[in-house]
Write a protein that holds these residues in place. Sequence first.
Motif, PDB file in Angstrom:
ATOM      1  N   ASN A 175     -34.706 -22.576  28.578  1.00 59.31           N
ATOM      2  CA  ASN A 175     -34.905 -21.486  27.615  1.00 59.31           C
ATOM      3  C   ASN A 175     -34.822 -20.105  28.255  1.00 59.31           C
ATOM      4  O   ASN A 175     -35.600 -19.210  27.936  1.00 59.31           O
ATOM      5  N   PHE A 235     -39.985 -25.150  30.613  1.00 55.04           N
ATOM      6  CA  PHE A 235     -39.469 -26.088  29.629  1.00 55.04           C
ATOM      7  C   PHE A 235     -38.382 -27.007  30.199  1.00 55.04           C
ATOM      8  O   PHE A 235     -37.702 -26.649  31.162  1.00 55.04           O
ATOM      9  N   GLU A 259     -40.069 -19.725  21.891  1.00 53.86           N
ATOM     10  CA  GLU A 259     -41.133 -20.345  22.684  1.00 53.86           C
ATOM     11  C   GLU A 259     -41.219 -19.718  24.065  1.00 53.86           C
ATOM     12  O   GLU A 259     -42.313 -19.476  24.579  1.00 53.86           O
ATOM     13  N   ALA A 260     -40.043 -19.447  24.663  1.00 54.18           N
ATOM     14  CA  ALA A 260     -40.045 -18.812  25.981  1.00 54.18           C
ATOM     15  C   ALA A 260     -40.694 -17.431  25.891  1.00 54.18           C
ATOM     16  O   ALA A 260     -41.487 -17.045  26.751  1.00 54.18           O
ATOM     17  N   ALA A 261     -40.369 -16.691  24.824  1.00 55.23           N
ATOM     18  CA  ALA A 261     -40.959 -15.366  24.643  1.00 55.23           C
ATOM     19  C   ALA A 261     -42.469 -15.483  24.439  1.00 55.23           C
ATOM     20  O   ALA A 261     -43.259 -14.716  24.976  1.00 55.23           O
ATOM     21  N   ARG A 262     -42.845 -16.489  23.683  1.00 60.17           N
ATOM     22  CA  ARG A 262     -44.260 -16.704  23.371  1.00 60.17           C
ATOM     23  C   ARG A 262     -45.073 -16.997  24.638  1.00 60.17           C
ATOM     24  O   ARG A 262     -46.151 -16.442  24.838  1.00 60.17           O
ATOM     25  N   VAL A 263     -44.555 -17.869  25.504  1.00 62.16           N
ATOM     26  CA  VAL A 263     -45.336 -18.209  26.690  1.00 62.16           C
ATOM     27  C   VAL A 263     -45.372 -17.043  27.689  1.00 62.16           C
ATOM     28  O   VAL A 263     -46.223 -17.013  28.570  1.00 62.16           O
ATOM     29  N   LEU A 264     -44.465 -16.087  27.524  1.00 57.26           N
ATOM     30  CA  LEU A 264     -44.558 -14.879  28.348  1.00 57.26           C
ATOM     31  C   LEU A 264     -45.607 -13.925  27.775  1.00 57.26           C
ATOM     32  O   LEU A 264     -45.941 -12.924  28.397  1.00 57.26           O
ATOM     33  N   GLY A 265     -46.082 -14.216  26.567  1.00 54.60           N
ATOM     34  CA  GLY A 265     -47.124 -13.402  25.955  1.00 54.60           C
ATOM     35  C   GLY A 265     -46.611 -12.414  24.922  1.00 54.60           C
ATOM     36  O   GLY A 265     -47.344 -11.529  24.490  1.00 54.60           O
ATOM     37  N   ARG A 325     -34.893 -22.293  18.814  1.00 51.96           N
ATOM     38  CA  ARG A 325     -36.349 -22.177  18.779  1.00 51.96           C
ATOM     39  C   ARG A 325     -36.930 -21.973  20.178  1.00 51.96           C
ATOM     40  O   ARG A 325     -37.968 -21.343  20.368  1.00 51.96           O
ATOM     41  N   GLY A 326     -36.239 -22.516  21.166  1.00 51.69           N
ATOM     42  CA  GLY A 326     -36.696 -22.376  22.548  1.00 51.69           C
ATOM     43  C   GLY A 326     -36.802 -20.922  22.988  1.00 51.69           C
ATOM     44  O   GLY A 326     -37.614 -20.583  23.844  1.00 51.69           O
ATOM     45  N   GLN A 327     -35.977 -20.047  22.403  1.00 54.92           N
ATOM     46  CA  GLN A 327     -36.036 -18.630  22.750  1.00 54.92           C
ATOM     47  C   GLN A 327     -37.362 -18.022  22.295  1.00 54.92           C
ATOM     48  O   GLN A 327     -37.966 -17.231  23.007  1.00 54.92           O
ATOM     49  N   LEU A 363     -48.255 -23.591  21.619  1.00 57.48           N
ATOM     50  CA  LEU A 363     -46.944 -23.636  20.952  1.00 57.48           C
ATOM     51  C   LEU A 363     -47.074 -24.515  19.721  1.00 57.48           C
ATOM     52  O   LEU A 363     -46.301 -24.399  18.768  1.00 57.48           O
TER      53      LEU A 363
END
Lengths: 274, 215
Positions: free
Chosen positions: A121, A117, B118-124, B114-116, A75
Amino acid sequence: MSDQTARNAAAGGPATVGDPAAGAPAIRVRTLHKSFGDLEVLRGIDLDVAPGEIVSVIGPSGSGKSTMLRCLIHLEAATRGTIEIEGQAIAREHDGRQESISESKIRHRCRRLGMVFQNFNLFPHKTALGNVIEGLIVVARMPRAEAVERGEQMLERVGLADKRDVYPAYLSGGQKQRVAIARMLAMQPDIMLFDEPTSALDPELVGEVLTVIKDLARERMTMVVVTHEMSFARELSDRVVFMDAGQIVEIAPPEKLFTDPDHPRIRTFLEKML
Amino acid sequence: MTYLLDTTTYILQGAGITLRLFALTLIFSLPLGFLGAVGKVSGRRVLTLPLGLYTSVVRGTPLLLQLFFVYYGLPLMIPALRFERFTAAALTFIINYAAYFVEIFRGGIQSIDRGQYEAARVLGMTYRQTMVRIVLPQTLKRVLPPVANEAITLVKDTALVVVLGIGEILRNSKEVVSRDFTISPFVIAGVIYLVLNYGLVWLFGRMEQRYRVYE
């Protein structure tokens, strides 16, 4: 044999047969530096996490705990240093130069990791189940029926099967965090990262989230947990990392770090926490 | 009484043109604004620079001036760009309103936490998947109120094309006013605009209600 020794034995034992990264640590970090402009947040982190190991990260706020965790799953991009996930680099320093690794490779390698998190989120426009199956459908390209089935199992696992059609706005903080954990577990990561998972919760809701995380610990999920819950760090971790000012001050098993730390700074911190 | 009815019927004939202009403008400017906003938040300079110039020029000059420019000015500069009145009006309105929608949608996209991402990102998820599945659906809900505002303004702005001599609501009522020396046609025109906007407010209210399921 206690839970803990069993886990330690598993951590040192042979990796699954056929695993291309057999023998590699789950996470390997070397000389990790991270700067935001002139501000140096991480100043040379070295850390190995073995498969099946549970590592808690504690330390004063602003010490770089969260930034380190965020670097592990990209991230934040490392300014300098090497990060390997199950033997595969998402950042690599070679002869003093930072190698460039393609975005798609990094994204692919980071899929071994999951992250939870502080602020959950959750996707507000999707129900609890919708949140849990989103990654399965979009990223794993799983047929919807199958995704729903797994999603329901995941909600069941965190004790929220009855909330499947509820939007996040109508869930309590503890329930939101459990859905967030279920959403991540649905992707079947090998390693889970928790960034202060209970810090945004009302005190009476902390327990239900910790219970879910403890269940994961019992199943020997590899975990790195940034936390202010000292009792959690003490009871569940194999090792505790103490960070201060962008560096790791000490890594030790909890019984050592909490009772007889090498560093006086840790003693001062622990006294303040109690 | 028959006088009022006749007058109303005549003015309502103009409403057809008003509605056509209104519909055409929305149908084209909304998607254009949407694309422009996606371009603007992409951070690519080849997109952000021209888009920035476009929105500041269009939003910074009067719509009336733009109407004159497209209908009278463009053909003088480039003879091929001579448009029929209604076409010129519709083009101007589309270009003008798209600029506002670019900024409304951009603001909407950037208001998503921004957390949205990041959450999408960590799901790939990729950037594209994140935009399509997570960010844009939430944006739509947030931009509904400002879009409703623009739509209401648009109904009234259509009256500006009277300067090109297009027979919409206002021009038709003006005609009757100067012929019969009475101001009642203006009142009738006002009521028609009011009714149109009341319908719009109702419609957008319904849409917001539907999105209220979450949050």
